[in-house]
Design a protein around this motif. Structure first.
Motif, PDB file in Angstrom:
ATOM      1  N   ALA A  70       0.827  -1.204   0.000  1.00  0.00           N
ATOM      2  CA  ALA A  70       0.000   0.000   0.000  1.00  0.00           C
ATOM      3  C   ALA A  70       0.866   1.261   0.000  1.00  0.00           C
ATOM      4  CB  ALA A  70      -0.938   0.002   1.213  1.00  0.00           C
ATOM      5  N   ILE A  71       1.978   1.217   0.715  1.00  0.00           N
ATOM      6  CA  ILE A  71       2.896   2.360   0.755  1.00  0.00           C
ATOM      7  C   ILE A  71       3.509   2.589  -0.625  1.00  0.00           C
ATOM      8  CG2 ILE A  71       5.156   3.100   1.632  1.00  0.00           C
ATOM      9  CD1 ILE A  71       4.316   1.794   4.339  1.00  0.00           C
ATOM     10  N   LEU A  72       4.002   1.522  -1.250  1.00  0.00           N
ATOM     11  CA  LEU A  72       4.626   1.663  -2.573  1.00  0.00           C
ATOM     12  C   LEU A  72       3.609   2.089  -3.631  1.00  0.00           C
ATOM     13  CD1 LEU A  72       7.113  -1.324  -2.594  1.00  0.00           C
ATOM     14  CD2 LEU A  72       7.617   1.106  -2.320  1.00  0.00           C
ATOM     15  N   GLN A  73       2.347   1.698  -3.463  1.00  0.00           N
ATOM     16  CA  GLN A  73       1.314   2.095  -4.422  1.00  0.00           C
ATOM     17  C   GLN A  73       1.083   3.610  -4.390  1.00  0.00           C
ATOM     18  OE1 GLN A  73      -2.677   0.656  -3.707  1.00  0.00           O
ATOM     19  NE2 GLN A  73      -3.081   0.523  -5.897  1.00  0.00           N
ATOM     20  N   MET A  74       1.465   4.270  -3.298  1.00  0.00           N
ATOM     21  CA  MET A  74       1.289   5.717  -3.186  1.00  0.00           C
ATOM     22  C   MET A  74       2.486   6.497  -3.739  1.00  0.00           C
ATOM     23  SD  MET A  74      -1.686   6.454  -1.975  1.00  0.00           S
ATOM     24  CE  MET A  74      -1.551   8.120  -1.336  1.00  0.00           C
ATOM     25  N   ARG A  75       3.452   5.808  -4.312  1.00  0.00           N
ATOM     26  CA  ARG A  75       4.638   6.480  -4.851  1.00  0.00           C
ATOM     27  C   ARG A  75       4.622   6.478  -6.369  1.00  0.00           C
ATOM     28  NH1 ARG A  75      10.209   5.843  -1.833  1.00  0.00           N
ATOM     29  NH2 ARG A  75       9.549   6.254   0.287  1.00  0.00           N
TER      30      ARG A  75
ATOM     31  N   GLY B 153      -2.096   4.429  -6.667  1.00  0.00           N
ATOM     32  CA  GLY B 153      -2.576   4.661  -5.307  1.00  0.00           C
ATOM     33  C   GLY B 153      -2.997   6.099  -5.090  1.00  0.00           C
ATOM     34  N   ILE B 154      -2.236   7.032  -5.643  1.00  0.00           N
ATOM     35  CA  ILE B 154      -2.592   8.446  -5.501  1.00  0.00           C
ATOM     36  C   ILE B 154      -3.878   8.743  -6.260  1.00  0.00           C
ATOM     37  CG2 ILE B 154      -1.891  10.805  -6.109  1.00  0.00           C
ATOM     38  CD1 ILE B 154       0.968  10.005  -5.337  1.00  0.00           C
ATOM     39  N   ALA B 155      -4.023   8.180  -7.459  1.00  0.00           N
ATOM     40  CA  ALA B 155      -5.258   8.382  -8.221  1.00  0.00           C
ATOM     41  C   ALA B 155      -6.463   7.859  -7.441  1.00  0.00           C
ATOM     42  CB  ALA B 155      -5.158   7.709  -9.583  1.00  0.00           C
ATOM     43  N   LEU B 156      -6.331   6.668  -6.864  1.00  0.00           N
ATOM     44  CA  LEU B 156      -7.434   6.113  -6.072  1.00  0.00           C
ATOM     45  C   LEU B 156      -7.687   6.931  -4.817  1.00  0.00           C
ATOM     46  CD1 LEU B 156      -6.677   2.286  -6.356  1.00  0.00           C
ATOM     47  CD2 LEU B 156      -8.656   3.502  -7.294  1.00  0.00           C
ATOM     48  N   ALA B 157      -6.619   7.378  -4.143  1.00  0.00           N
ATOM     49  CA  ALA B 157      -6.779   8.170  -2.925  1.00  0.00           C
ATOM     50  C   ALA B 157      -7.439   9.512  -3.222  1.00  0.00           C
ATOM     51  CB  ALA B 157      -5.429   8.378  -2.244  1.00  0.00           C
TER      52      ALA B 157
ATOM     53  N   GLN C 191     -14.171  11.956   8.200  1.00  0.00           N
ATOM     54  CA  GLN C 191     -15.222  11.722   7.212  1.00  0.00           C
ATOM     55  C   GLN C 191     -14.713  11.891   5.782  1.00  0.00           C
ATOM     56  OE1 GLN C 191     -18.547  14.301   8.053  1.00  0.00           O
ATOM     57  NE2 GLN C 191     -18.312  14.025  10.250  1.00  0.00           N
ATOM     58  N   CYS C 192     -13.461  12.289   5.611  1.00  0.00           N
ATOM     59  CA  CYS C 192     -12.982  12.690   4.291  1.00  0.00           C
ATOM     60  C   CYS C 192     -11.786  11.872   3.813  1.00  0.00           C
ATOM     61  CB  CYS C 192     -12.652  14.186   4.321  1.00  0.00           C
ATOM     62  SG  CYS C 192     -12.264  14.904   2.717  1.00  0.00           S
ATOM     63  N   GLY C 193     -10.582  12.437   3.927  1.00  0.00           N
ATOM     64  CA  GLY C 193      -9.375  11.785   3.429  1.00  0.00           C
ATOM     65  C   GLY C 193      -9.033  12.164   2.004  1.00  0.00           C
ATOM     66  N   HIS C 194      -9.726  13.145   1.426  1.00  0.00           N
ATOM     67  CA  HIS C 194      -9.479  13.564   0.049  1.00  0.00           C
ATOM     68  C   HIS C 194      -8.386  14.640  -0.017  1.00  0.00           C
ATOM     69  CE1 HIS C 194     -13.698  11.935  -0.222  1.00  0.00           C
ATOM     70  NE2 HIS C 194     -13.031  11.210  -1.105  1.00  0.00           N
ATOM     71  N   PRO C 195      -7.815  14.863  -1.209  1.00  0.00           N
ATOM     72  CA  PRO C 195      -6.728  15.839  -1.342  1.00  0.00           C
ATOM     73  C   PRO C 195      -7.231  17.277  -1.230  1.00  0.00           C
ATOM     74  CG  PRO C 195      -7.350  15.012  -3.490  1.00  0.00           C
ATOM     75  CD  PRO C 195      -8.127  14.217  -2.489  1.00  0.00           C
ATOM     76  N   PRO C 196      -6.314  18.217  -0.989  1.00  0.00           N
ATOM     77  CA  PRO C 196      -6.711  19.620  -0.839  1.00  0.00           C
ATOM     78  C   PRO C 196      -7.474  20.170  -2.041  1.00  0.00           C
ATOM     79  CG  PRO C 196      -4.414  19.334  -0.219  1.00  0.00           C
ATOM     80  CD  PRO C 196      -4.887  18.029  -0.773  1.00  0.00           C
ATOM     81  N   PHE C 197      -7.072  19.796  -3.260  1.00  0.00           N
ATOM     82  CA  PHE C 197      -7.719  20.396  -4.429  1.00  0.00           C
ATOM     83  C   PHE C 197      -9.176  19.973  -4.595  1.00  0.00           C
ATOM     84  CE2 PHE C 197      -5.703  16.567  -6.201  1.00  0.00           C
ATOM     85  CZ  PHE C 197      -6.756  15.994  -6.908  1.00  0.00           C
ATOM     86  N   MET C 198      -9.630  18.974  -3.824  1.00  0.00           N
ATOM     87  CA  MET C 198     -11.048  18.589  -3.869  1.00  0.00           C
ATOM     88  C   MET C 198     -11.890  19.472  -2.941  1.00  0.00           C
ATOM     89  SD  MET C 198     -11.179  16.328  -6.175  1.00  0.00           S
ATOM     90  CE  MET C 198     -12.929  16.194  -6.038  1.00  0.00           C
TER      91      MET C 198
END
Length: 151
Positions: A38-43, A92-96, A112-119
């Motif tokens: 999961a960590i490597l999927q975020m890179r 992973g970043i695309a899914l996150a 309740q969230c976990g989405h990136p700032p631009f959202m």
């Protein structure tokens, strides 16, 4: 693949290593492999594509942790023909960005969230509510909640 450890990444591994709820080493090993995946999927990663001197397709190599690592590999192997380093954008970043990534640095720490700032909407110099349908987040939370150490 060379990996430079990041604090939030290795802390997740440490948390598994010190977790007393694992009954067997096999359970812990499985949890570690899943977490590291999961960590490597975020890179973001890189691959080296290759063509032989006659223009025919060669072999592709990777993943690599950086462009420099891919280029050093190509130089060391001294393949005939040409090589090109291609970035692989993190799935992973695309899914996150779509699903949320709870507790991941850079993403909203609102539970309740976990989405990136631009959202999130712009509110002056900060961010307001999340614009993803179905997300109840009303304000971007930049940092993880502080916990007090009990001694």
């Amino acid at each position: 693949m060379r990996i430079t450890p990041r604090k939030h990444e290795y802390q997740a591994v440490v948390d598994i290593l010190v977790d007393p709820t694992f009954e067997t080493p096999d359970q812990m090993a499985k949890a570690l492999l899943k977490e590291m995946g999961a960590i490597l999927q975020m890179r973001d990663l890189w691959v080296l594509t290759h063509r032989w001197a006659d223009g025919s397709k060669g072999l592709n190599y990777g993943p690599f942790g950086s462009t420099a690592e891919a280029e050093a590999f190509a130089k060391k192997m001294s393949f005939g023909g040409t090589g090109r380093v291609i970035p692989l954008t993190s799935s992973g970043i695309a899914l996150a960005n779509h699903d949320g990534k709870a507790g991941w640095p850079g993403y909203c720490y609102n539970p309740q969230c976990g989405h990136p700032p631009f959202m999130h909407s712009s509110v002056g110099a900060s961010r307001g509510q999340c614009h993803l349908d179905g997300c109840a987040c009303d304000k971007f939370v930049k940092d993880a909640p502080k916990t007090k150490n009990k001694k």
